[in-house]
Design a protein around this motif. Sequence first.
Motif, PDB file in Angstrom:
ATOM      1  N   GLU A 175      98.244   8.915  46.985  1.00  0.00           N
ATOM      2  CA  GLU A 175      98.106   8.675  48.434  1.00  0.00           C
ATOM      3  C   GLU A 175      97.799  10.140  49.004  1.00  0.00           C
ATOM      4  N   TYR A 176      96.728   9.909  49.953  1.00  0.00           N
ATOM      5  CA  TYR A 176      96.395  11.146  50.942  1.00  0.00           C
ATOM      6  C   TYR A 176      95.883  10.763  52.124  1.00  0.00           C
ATOM      7  N   TRP A 177      96.355  11.160  53.414  1.00  0.00           N
ATOM      8  CA  TRP A 177      95.898  10.783  54.553  1.00  0.00           C
ATOM      9  C   TRP A 177      95.534   9.457  54.743  1.00  0.00           C
ATOM     10  N   ALA A 178      96.987   8.417  54.220  1.00  0.00           N
ATOM     11  CA  ALA A 178      97.185   7.275  54.494  1.00  0.00           C
ATOM     12  C   ALA A 178      96.067   6.432  53.738  1.00  0.00           C
ATOM     13  N   HIS A 179      95.453   6.836  52.664  1.00  0.00           N
ATOM     14  CA  HIS A 179      94.622   6.351  51.826  1.00  0.00           C
ATOM     15  C   HIS A 179      95.154   6.686  50.521  1.00  0.00           C
ATOM     16  N   ILE A 180      94.680   5.627  49.481  1.00  0.00           N
ATOM     17  CA  ILE A 180      94.630   5.452  47.996  1.00  0.00           C
ATOM     18  C   ILE A 180      93.202   6.342  47.661  1.00  0.00           C
ATOM     19  N   VAL A 181      93.423   7.445  46.764  1.00  0.00           N
ATOM     20  CA  VAL A 181      92.234   8.013  46.445  1.00  0.00           C
ATOM     21  C   VAL A 181      92.279   8.216  44.946  1.00  0.00           C
ATOM     22  N   PRO A 182      91.103   8.192  44.353  1.00  0.00           N
ATOM     23  CA  PRO A 182      91.289   8.774  42.596  1.00  0.00           C
ATOM     24  C   PRO A 182      91.719  10.108  42.485  1.00  0.00           C
ATOM     25  N   MET A 183      92.714  10.417  41.232  1.00  0.00           N
ATOM     26  CA  MET A 183      93.187  11.272  41.024  1.00  0.00           C
ATOM     27  C   MET A 183      91.922  12.338  40.517  1.00  0.00           C
ATOM     28  N   SER A 184      90.758  11.828  40.084  1.00  0.00           N
ATOM     29  CA  SER A 184      89.769  12.896  39.719  1.00  0.00           C
ATOM     30  C   SER A 184      89.121  13.277  41.072  1.00  0.00           C
ATOM     31  N   ASP A 185      89.287  12.840  42.067  1.00  0.00           N
ATOM     32  CA  ASP A 185      89.153  13.449  43.505  1.00  0.00           C
ATOM     33  C   ASP A 185      90.090  14.638  43.989  1.00  0.00           C
ATOM     34  N   LEU A 186      91.131  15.046  43.199  1.00  0.00           N
ATOM     35  CA  LEU A 186      91.733  15.888  43.531  1.00  0.00           C
ATOM     36  C   LEU A 186      90.998  17.145  43.923  1.00  0.00           C
ATOM     37  N   PRO A 187      90.184  17.701  43.331  1.00  0.00           N
ATOM     38  CA  PRO A 187      89.439  18.902  43.635  1.00  0.00           C
ATOM     39  C   PRO A 187      88.845  18.853  45.109  1.00  0.00           C
ATOM     40  N   LEU A 188      88.131  17.579  45.281  1.00  0.00           N
ATOM     41  CA  LEU A 188      87.548  17.360  46.985  1.00  0.00           C
ATOM     42  C   LEU A 188      88.763  17.447  47.850  1.00  0.00           C
ATOM     43  N   HIS A 189      89.882  16.991  47.590  1.00  0.00           N
ATOM     44  CA  HIS A 189      90.894  16.962  48.652  1.00  0.00           C
ATOM     45  C   HIS A 189      91.510  18.418  48.872  1.00  0.00           C
ATOM     46  N   ARG A 190      91.613  18.938  47.767  1.00  0.00           N
ATOM     47  CA  ARG A 190      92.295  20.355  47.751  1.00  0.00           C
ATOM     48  C   ARG A 190      91.356  21.143  48.913  1.00  0.00           C
ATOM     49  N   ILE A 191      90.137  20.826  49.135  1.00  0.00           N
ATOM     50  CA  ILE A 191      89.389  21.465  50.284  1.00  0.00           C
ATOM     51  C   ILE A 191      90.150  21.332  51.447  1.00  0.00           C
ATOM     52  N   SER A 192      90.582  20.010  51.848  1.00  0.00           N
ATOM     53  CA  SER A 192      91.303  19.658  53.079  1.00  0.00           C
ATOM     54  C   SER A 192      92.729  20.126  53.146  1.00  0.00           C
ATOM     55  N   MET A 193      93.397  20.167  51.904  1.00  0.00           N
ATOM     56  CA  MET A 193      94.779  21.106  51.867  1.00  0.00           C
ATOM     57  C   MET A 193      94.711  22.318  52.267  1.00  0.00           C
ATOM     58  N   LYS A 194      93.682  22.972  51.812  1.00  0.00           N
ATOM     59  CA  LYS A 194      93.785  24.619  52.067  1.00  0.00           C
ATOM     60  C   LYS A 194      93.530  24.708  53.315  1.00  0.00           C
ATOM     61  N   ARG A 195      92.538  24.117  54.197  1.00  0.00           N
ATOM     62  CA  ARG A 195      92.485  24.094  55.676  1.00  0.00           C
ATOM     63  C   ARG A 195      93.200  23.712  56.632  1.00  0.00           C
ATOM     64  N   TYR A 196      94.217  22.966  56.239  1.00  0.00           N
ATOM     65  CA  TYR A 196      95.324  22.380  57.179  1.00  0.00           C
ATOM     66  C   TYR A 196      96.517  23.324  57.149  1.00  0.00           C
ATOM     67  N   PRO A 197      96.963  23.792  58.630  1.00  0.00           N
ATOM     68  CA  PRO A 197      96.401  23.138  59.752  1.00  0.00           C
ATOM     69  C   PRO A 197      95.469  24.302  60.559  1.00  0.00           C
ATOM     70  N   HIS A 198      94.452  24.633  59.818  1.00  0.00           N
ATOM     71  CA  HIS A 198      93.725  25.752  60.238  1.00  0.00           C
ATOM     72  C   HIS A 198      92.295  25.477  61.046  1.00  0.00           C
ATOM     73  N   GLY A 199      92.208  24.071  61.333  1.00  0.00           N
ATOM     74  CA  GLY A 199      91.074  23.363  61.755  1.00  0.00           C
ATOM     75  C   GLY A 199      91.196  23.761  63.634  1.00  0.00           C
ATOM     76  N   HIS A 200      90.272  23.200  64.124  1.00  0.00           N
ATOM     77  CA  HIS A 200      90.187  23.063  65.705  1.00  0.00           C
ATOM     78  C   HIS A 200      90.721  22.124  66.292  1.00  0.00           C
ATOM     79  N   TRP A 201      91.335  21.254  65.753  1.00  0.00           N
ATOM     80  CA  TRP A 201      91.690  20.142  66.631  1.00  0.00           C
ATOM     81  C   TRP A 201      92.833  20.557  67.269  1.00  0.00           C
ATOM     82  N   LYS A 202      93.194  20.220  68.429  1.00  0.00           N
ATOM     83  CA  LYS A 202      94.252  20.569  69.481  1.00  0.00           C
ATOM     84  C   LYS A 202      95.605  20.609  68.725  1.00  0.00           C
TER      85      LYS A 202
END
Length: 365
Positions: free
Chosen positions: A64-91
Motif C-alpha cells: 500500500e502506498y498513497w491509498a493505492h495497491i502497487v506492485p512490489m516491483s515498482d518500489l524503486p519508482l515510488h522511492r522517488i516520491s518517498m525521498k522528496r516528501y515533504p520537500h515539494g511545493h504544495w502548501k
Amino acid sequence: MGQRLDARRPRSLDEVLASLGEIQMDPTSVVARTEHLVLFSRLGPRFRVPQLERRMWIDRAMFEYWAHIVPMSDLPLHRISMKRYPHGHWKRHQYVRDWLAANQAFVRYAMRELRRRGPMRTRDFENRAAEGWETGGWNDEGQNAAMLLDILWSQGKVMIVGREGQQRLWDLASRWFPPVAARSPAAMAAALVERQVHARGITRLDRLGYLFDGAFPGREEAVDRLLRTGVMVPLRVESYPGRWFTHRDLLERAFRGRTVALSPFDDLISDRTRTERLFGMHYRIEIYVPKARRWGYFVLPVLRDDRLVGRFDPALDRAENILRINAWQMQPETDAADRDAVHEAIQELARWLLVDRVETPRTKL
C-alpha cells in the motif's frame, strides 16, 4: 483492453496489477471495498479477498502506498516520491516540515516503539506530540499519532504490513520490504509511461509519466522516445477534440468485450469529464452529497462491451445475506439486450458476494 475489461480475463491478481500499475483503495464498503470491486470486475467471481491479502501481507508481492495497491516491483519508482516528501511545493508540505521539526522527539519515539514492538496498530502509540496537528480538518482532534504515521509512510520510513479489520498494522519499512532489483531512472521512466498509455487506452501526453506526488524525473524524454519509436501513436477521437494517443499494441488487437459492473473509483471512469465525453454518461460519486443525490449512494455503472449502458445502486444486507438493488437506470438509446446486461452484471455481483438472494425494485429510477 488496456484496462483488462475485455473478454479475455486476466489470469491472476498480479497480471491485473501489472497492467494497471495501481488500484485505488477506499474503506467505503456498501457492497465491498473499492479495491475488491476493481479486482472482481477484472477476474470475475473467482476472485476472493484472501487471495489479495496473501499476495500483500505474506508473499509481499504488493504493498500500500498513497491509498493505492502497487506492485512490489515498482518500489524503486515510488522511492522517488518517498525521498522528496515533504520537500515539494504544495502548501501542505511547508506545514508538514514545520510540524516534523517541532516533533522530532515524537518521531524518535514512534520509530523506537516500532523497532521494539512492531507491527503495531495506530492506537497502540501514545500521543507524545509537542505541537498538535492543526490544519482545520478532522485530524485536528487528537489524531497526532495517525498523522505522524501517515507522514512517515509517505517518506517510506514505515509501511502498512497488515490489517486487523479496518485497523492498519505498521512496521519499519527497512524490516518489511524485500530486496527489489534496482533499475536506471531512464528505464523506469520509459516503463512507467508505456504502462500508463497502455492502461488508459487513449490519453493525452500531459497525463503521462506521473507518480502520486508529481512528475517522474525524465518523463518528457521518455514520452519523446516512445513517440519516436512508434510505441505511442496518435489517433482522433470524434467525441473529444485535442491530441490523443494510444499504445500501438491496442490497435493491433481485435476487441471483444464483456459485461461487468464497475466500482465508482475504477480508473476507467475516474475522470468524470472523460467518461461523459467518451461514454455519454454523466456520472458522479454521490456518497458525500445527500441533499443533491440523484442516482444513489454507491452507484455502479455497467459496462457492456465498449459502452456504459446503465447503472444500479446496490447495498449488501450482511445480516440477512441479501443484495438489495435500491434503484437502477438505463442510459438513453439502449435496448432490451442492454437491460439484460445490467441484470447480468447484478447477478454476477451476487454470485461473487455469495448472497442468498437479490431483491430488485419493480421499476427503474
